[in-house]
Design a protein around this motif. Structure first.
Motif, short mmCIF file in Angstrom:
data_model
loop_
_atom_site.label_atom_id
_atom_site.label_comp_id
_atom_site.label_asym_id
_atom_site.label_seq_id
_atom_site.Cartn_x
_atom_site.Cartn_y
_atom_site.Cartn_z
N ALA A 202 47.71 41.01 44.76
CA ALA A 202 46.71 42.07 44.66
C ALA A 202 46.03 42.04 43.30
CB ALA A 202 47.35 43.43 44.91
N ALA A 205 43.48 39.35 43.32
CA ALA A 205 42.29 39.75 44.08
C ALA A 205 41.40 40.66 43.24
CB ALA A 205 42.71 40.45 45.37
N MET A 206 42.00 41.56 42.47
CA MET A 206 41.20 42.44 41.61
C MET A 206 40.57 41.68 40.45
SD MET A 206 43.25 46.08 41.61
CE MET A 206 44.88 45.38 41.30
N ALA A 215 41.56 45.50 47.84
CA ALA A 215 42.81 44.76 47.69
C ALA A 215 43.88 45.30 48.64
CB ALA A 215 43.29 44.83 46.25
N VAL A 219 44.33 42.57 51.46
CA VAL A 219 45.40 41.71 50.97
C VAL A 219 46.78 42.28 51.29
CG1 VAL A 219 46.40 40.59 48.94
CG2 VAL A 219 43.92 40.83 49.12
#
Length: 314
Positions: A202, A205-206, A215, A219
């Motif tokens: 996560a 992803a951020m 996220a 995710v």
């Protein structure tokens, strides 16, 4: 190591003598076999205790009323009476199924959405009051629903004055109560599951530009699919078999169509029979109410097991 014997003077390798058996492995093996025998016997008895009542209900739904009364424990009817299911369906099971599906679709969806979001926030982010909120959710597991019966009943009836969509005999009322009733265990289960997932994914992803919401939904939520399926099955089973809350809140109102879930409907069918004694039709209704949850569990059995053991494996 080389040794010289005094008789021949030839060099011979020193061979280690094997250790004498102590007898403990044999004793342990006998004890293990005895334990396995008792455990298998217990599982067989338990399987019979579970399977026989289910099979008895299904086979009783295919009997005539006289067979149900004269031979109640028999599993084999003389002839299969399939018209019992049609009679039970037209007696009101169809409307009970519809009302139950309407309530469960919205209540389970809201429970899973709100419960997973709350559990993820409590498991992922550290903030002031985090543990307090978590323990407040868990405190709901210690409160029996019977203790909240009187305030819940009076609150629902008073709420109808302000919000017409809420009140007795309203689907929305039962949906919101089901969500509140199931949220504690959902948060508890998903909180433990989210803590086993790697949060570095996560964070990556951020870093790529995803927001916290993106996220979570793109995710983390797909990674928590086994846990979601497991707790979803528990919520479906618990809300499908719930009888007390619908009986308390889904009271008939004059001038409005009667809304009842499947558990209420089966009780009403048995009460409204009076002296008719349509036992075969009642067993057929119970079978139709029982089969959906059995099918759901059989289909998702592996997902439920993987969801329950995922936290242990990690």
């Amino acid at each position: 190591m080389i040794t010289v014997t005094p008789t021949s003077g030839q060099q011979q390798p020193d061979v280690a003598r094997p250790a004498r058996p102590t007898g403990r492995p044999a004793a342990a093996g006998i004890g293990g076999r005895i334990f396995n025998g008792f455990s298998h016997l217990f599982l067989v008895v338990w399987a019979i205790m579970v399977i026989y009542p289910l099979l008895w209900v299904v086979m009783s739904a295919l009997k005539t009323d006289s067979e149900v009364i004269r031979e109640p424990l028999s599993l084999f009817p003389k002839s299969l009476q399939w018209d019992n299911f049609a009679r039970a369906w037209t007696a009101g099971i169809d409307s009970f199924f519809l009302d139950t599906l309407i309530v469960l679709v919205f209540s389970v969806t809201l429970t899973m959405l709100l419960g997973s979001m709350a559990a993820y926030a409590l498991a992922r982010y550290e903030f002031r009051g985090n543990r307090l909120i978590y323990w407040m959710f868990l405190s709901g597991l210690t409160l029996p629903v019977y203790l909240a019966a009187v305030p819940l009943f009076k609150g629902v009836y008073n709420m109808n004055v302000v919000f017409p969509l809420l009140g007795p005999n309203k689907h929305l009322t039962l949906i919101l109560v089901y969500v509140a009733w199931s949220l504690s265990f959902t948060v508890f289960f998903m909180h433990s599951f989210f803590r086993t997932l790697p949060h570095s994914i996560a964070e990556a992803a951020m870093v790529d530009g995803a927001s916290h919401t993106r996220a979570f939904f793109s995710v983390m939520l797909p990674m928590a699919k086994p846990g979601l399926i497991s707790i979803g099955i528990f919520n479906v089973l618990g809300q499908w078999n719930q009888w007390y809350l619908p009986t308390l809140l889904m009271q008939p109102v004059a001038g409005e169509p009667k809304n009842q879930v499947i558990a209420q409907g089966l009780i009403e069918l048995s009460v409204n029979q009076g002296y008719k004694s349509d036992w075969s039709g009642l067993f057929a209704g119970v079978t139709m109410a029982m089969l959906p949850v059995l099918i759901v569990y059989v289909v998702f059995q592996r997902q439920v097991q993987s969801g329950l053991t995922a936290g242990v494996g990690k």
